[in-house]
Write an enzyme that holds these catalytic residues in place. Structure first.
Site, PDB file in Angstrom:
ATOM      1  N   LYS A   1      31.286  17.506  11.401  1.00 11.34           N
ATOM      2  CA  LYS A   1      29.889  17.120  11.630  1.00 11.34           C
ATOM      3  C   LYS A   1      29.839  16.106  12.777  1.00 11.34           C
ATOM      4  CE  LYS A   1      26.068  15.287   8.808  1.00 11.34           C
ATOM      5  NZ  LYS A   1      25.712  14.753   7.469  1.00 11.34           N
TER       6      LYS A   1
ATOM      7  N   SER B   1      22.000  17.429   5.743  1.00 11.93           N
ATOM      8  CA  SER B   1      22.147  17.207   7.157  1.00 11.93           C
ATOM      9  C   SER B   1      23.417  17.801   7.750  1.00 11.93           C
ATOM     10  CB  SER B   1      22.085  15.708   7.444  1.00 11.93           C
ATOM     11  OG  SER B   1      23.195  15.030   6.903  1.00 11.93           O
TER      12      SER B   1
ATOM     13  N   SER C   1      23.573  15.900   1.646  1.00 13.17           N
ATOM     14  CA  SER C   1      23.831  16.485   2.957  1.00 13.17           C
ATOM     15  C   SER C   1      25.098  17.324   3.081  1.00 13.17           C
ATOM     16  CB  SER C   1      23.846  15.386   4.025  1.00 13.17           C
ATOM     17  OG  SER C   1      22.538  14.904   4.232  1.00 13.17           O
TER      18      SER C   1
END
Lengths: 563, 563
Positions: A131, A215, A239
């Site tokens: 990420k 996310s 997330s």
């Protein structure tokens, strides 16, 4: 009057183009129209049979090949780089692309194995995606903020820019992993959908009408397309779990202190009422376990001041295995709670189908299943909301303000009340008292089980819906109360929304207006094919136990769904 | 004009009298003058030989007698109640006295052992004292606040008052411990001396001109007088370690998450930048280890949401033992850092004598000793100061305001800047970065050791002075930086200030004005006989290792000092 393009739009556009430009010309694709589902046969169409063989193997199979030298790290890396490149062009899932560097690292690994006869570590030659919160040498970390492009977390001319690496990155390199890309996030990170002004919207590969979640949405989409076998996201409200659920993959929210956050970028850094945690995502439960154990083997507590000195606990692994295999005459020694809804919003029919399937599997296997009371969810959800807003939005707004970029509805921030230190302390006390109430409730289930122990784990939805329709993520409460508790939660993929099955569930009574609204937004046609994963959660720092139970149950799910 | 006695003074006076009244008439003493040192022969004068035998045994010996039934729990309890009663009358060290309840519990324990042939637990029949932060049925918890008398933490008519018990209390009862008194604290808890409007000043039993330390000063004084074999204090800036050092006893500051704080009263509850922790104090290292292990055996993490699932780690105990016994030809396998001062205030001559003795012991034993750099102390001290004041003093002032009681110089609070949530977060980031710097420094010592490992533990003073002259505790920095780091620190008693030895250390150069002032306040006559303990500290969650090393070193100290 003709208005100039704002400078933030130009900067975003340039960065978007730079990401595309980092993809070798030979891997650029052209298309007129795309199917709804770009996974499987569609993306395979761009690849050689050998590339398909490699990229559709999971992390366990890949490392068994690469650590023994059967597959070269370079070949594996190139295959995933190629597939990730196509994935990005289909669903906008990458923020940074550094394939050349990855292939150079893979070459060194191959040379190392050839020279020493030994793999560098348990992840030797395994491509791992990250990420876009982790700093990797040579590339930006933008977290989707236009104002972070070309800076170190928004700071211009900071010597750390493109130089320092996060602790997790250092450990992954030690383990022999090959880093090759960073994946997309929603600006601010505080959203269950992934969208920002740089790369736009990250679509769900199984159903491009829908969201890939957030996310860690770029991770979710990339793994769904098998552009990466495994990666790391972060989770402060769901997330890791939401993208896992929305993309049919596995995702773990470990408790704070297991995976080192040291040296990673974050939103509202220093807010320590509810800590964001790093968790692995993978296309198989074996791959997830491999990553988790590998990081622990690096003893992160020697380098990260917030990591706990907890290695992978073989004793808990062994005890859990024993519970799984040791069955008495009437029931297995594992008992489960089942939380059908959170008391505020009931899951849409498609998610109910997944819950019913899971319950049937548990009962067929002879496990005792008790009804899990949702009444404590609400307070945990409210504490989480207050925590996220504690600084009145100042931190998030300051990063948006760097470039003056326009806000996006799904990630919008507005100034709210700013707590003072005493109010923060009061919230911390409320949170601790809430955790205590939940612990007492959990312990009280010992009275209900045949084993005399409290339930071993609880099953509940990850969201009220399958991979969501853009703009319709109205209730994140199924994941946030777990963050307030700091509990272990692992998302196991169950099935996909099926328009034929879920029309059975007609409802005419609702808990409240939100419950009605979310029910009414269920559209069997639009949601058809959208993945659904369920949470399997345990108490604080029970990662080993929950991983072992997830491994057991996911095998059974495969049998029932014929996957 | 004649002024009325304020109501808070009346309330304080009534409570002070109630504490005395709780002591049976037969144990009340009269005296005209007291010697400077009321320990040893002086207090023995009030006791029978059998009472002396019992009360001068440590917790290990006592439990070996009580768990086997050789000594009855009642006899042991009565002996300690008697001695504690006298101790309080000599130095003002108790806030609550519940001897009758203790004897009732002891009787039940004796009956249990007689009936079942088994002790209730590893602490069967062991009297354990508690700092007045823990709630025990039937008595107040005042923490020295006049406004808390007769209330639950200042709340009138709260149904929890005198009813609920702290989690630690529940666990101690499970283990068979006998609770019999609660010990004095400074009002607010934020002081290295123990004084409040209720019981006055808690004097140092070895030298009644001096302080017993704080904030667990009542524990320190009671244990010095052998009115209790072991007890629990708390530490957010040195409050276990300072009284241990000042009273010649052992005290452990474990890291956050080992001993359950659930359900205990606290100052500035919910401030979670630096957590207050609970630690055991004992008259022997064996007693300290016994208490620590016993609590862990209760699995506090099943009941306290902030406790970590870390049982006593036998593997670390074993590894440390091996390091202690396994010596190669030139040096032991243990290496130590020695931090002679903190870069701001050098220790007074008496403390330097203790440090020199410790260094000589380490060198004589063949251990490698490296100079420990103090340059990182200051930032840790400053972060601690900012943390304590984060809410502008509001919480402390609100409790003082309940009764309108007069402030006391050593514990005075004044309103200061109140942080907002963003400033709190910034301080949390600074703290984490500080912890990272310290960890990196610690790891860097691997380059300096013959073992190739970083140093195993560090020795440093607990305070710049022996048990301090009232009003002269000007620098708590030797303990506070450890709280910012959340490191394990154990105070080992070394020696007492000796007017003959310490006059050797003449200084004419000073680090700053504070350093000069504290040096000049050293008075060999006044300080003569005041105890000095040193800190032995390790990294985060290294309690097992530090306890094992302390056990080893304290035996050696005894040999050198002829104790």
């Amino acid at each position: 009057m003709h208005s100039e393009t704002p400078s933030w739009q130009k900067a975003a556009q340039a960065k978007r183009q730079a990401i595309l430009d980092a993809i070798p010309q030979k891997w650029r694709i052209q298309y007129d129209t795309l199917p709804i589902d770009v996974t499987g046969e569609f993306i395979q169409g761009y690849l050689t049979p050998r590339e398909i063989e490699i990229t559709e193997a999971d992390a366990v199979v890949i490392t068994s090949q690469t650590t023994s030298g059967s597959w070269s790290a370079v070949e594996v890396t190139e295959a995933f780089c190629h597939r990730a490149a196509i994935a990005h062009q289909l669903v906008n899932c990458l923020h940074e692309v550094f394939f050349e560097d990855a292939i150079r690292v893979a070459k060194e690994l191959d040379e190392h194995l050839a020279a020493t006869g030994k793999p560098k570590g348990p992840l030797h030659g395994l491509p791992v995606s990250l990420k876009d919160q982790f700093h990797v040498k040579g590339v930006d970390t933008t977290m989707g903020y236009v104002g972070w492009i070309g800076t170190y977390q928004g700071k211009k001319d900071d010597p750390r820019h493109r130089v320092t690496e996060s602790e997790l990155v250092r450990e992954l390199r030690n383990l022999g992993a090959v880093l090759f890309c960073k994946t997309s996030v929603p600006v601010t990170l505080m959203s269950g959908e992934t969208t920002n002004q740089i790369i736009g919207y990250t679509w769900n590969p199984k159903n491009r009408n829908l969201s890939s979640g957030g996310s860690s949405g770029g991770e979710g989409a990339l793994l769904a397309l098998r552009g990466s076998p495994a990666g790391f996201g972060t989770d402060i409200g769901g997330s890791v779990r939401i993208p896992a659920s929305f993309n049919g993959i596995f995702g773990l929210r470990p408790c704070a202190g297991r995976i080192p956050y040291e040296g990673a970028a974050n939103s509202i850094d220093g807010q320590n009422t509810i800590l964001s945690v790093i968790g692995p995502l993978a296309t198989s439960i074996g791959g997830l376990k491999l990553l988790f154990r590998a990081i622990l083997s690096q003893e992160p507590w020697q380098y990260d001041p917030l990591s706990l000195p907890l290695p992978w606990r073989e004793d808990i692994e062994g005890q859990t295995k024993k519970l799984i295999t040791q069955k008495d005459s009437t029931a297995s020694q594992l008992t489960f709670g089942i939380m059908r809804h959170d008391g505020r919003v009931k899951p849409q029919p498609s998610v109910k189908v997944a819950m019913d399937l899971m319950e049937r599997i548990l009962r067929d296997l002879g496990h005792q299943v008790i009804e899990w009371d949702p009444k404590l969810c609400r307070e945990g959800q409210e504490i989480a909301s207050e925590t996220y807003d504690m600084d009145g939005g100042e931190d998030l707004l300051s990063h948006i303000a760097l470039s003056g970029e326009a806000q996006i509805p799904q990630c919008s921030v507005e100034p709210v009340k700013h707590f003072n230190a005493r109010e923060v302390a009061e919230l911390n006390v409320q949170k601790r008292e809430y955790q205590k109430k939940y612990l007492d409730y959990w312990n009280s289930t010992a009275k209900l089980t045949t084993t005399g122990r409290p339930v071993d784990a609880v099953i509940c939805p990850t969201a009220p819906h399958a991979a969501v329709i853009p703009g319709k993520y109205r209730h994140t409460g199924y994941t946030t109360f777990i963050n307030t508790l700091d509990y272990t939660s692992l998302v196991v993929p169950i099935c996909c929304a099926d328009k034929h099955l879920s029309s059975m569930n007609e409802r005419s009574e609702f808990l409240n207006e939100l419950d009605r609204k979310i029910y009414e937004e269920y559209d069997p046609e639009i949601y058809h094919g959208a993945p659904i994963g369920l949470q399997l959660f345990g108490r604080r720092l029970e990662e080993e136990k929950i991983i072992m139970i997830a491994e057991y149950l996911s095998e059974k799910v495969k049998v029932y769904t014929g996957q």
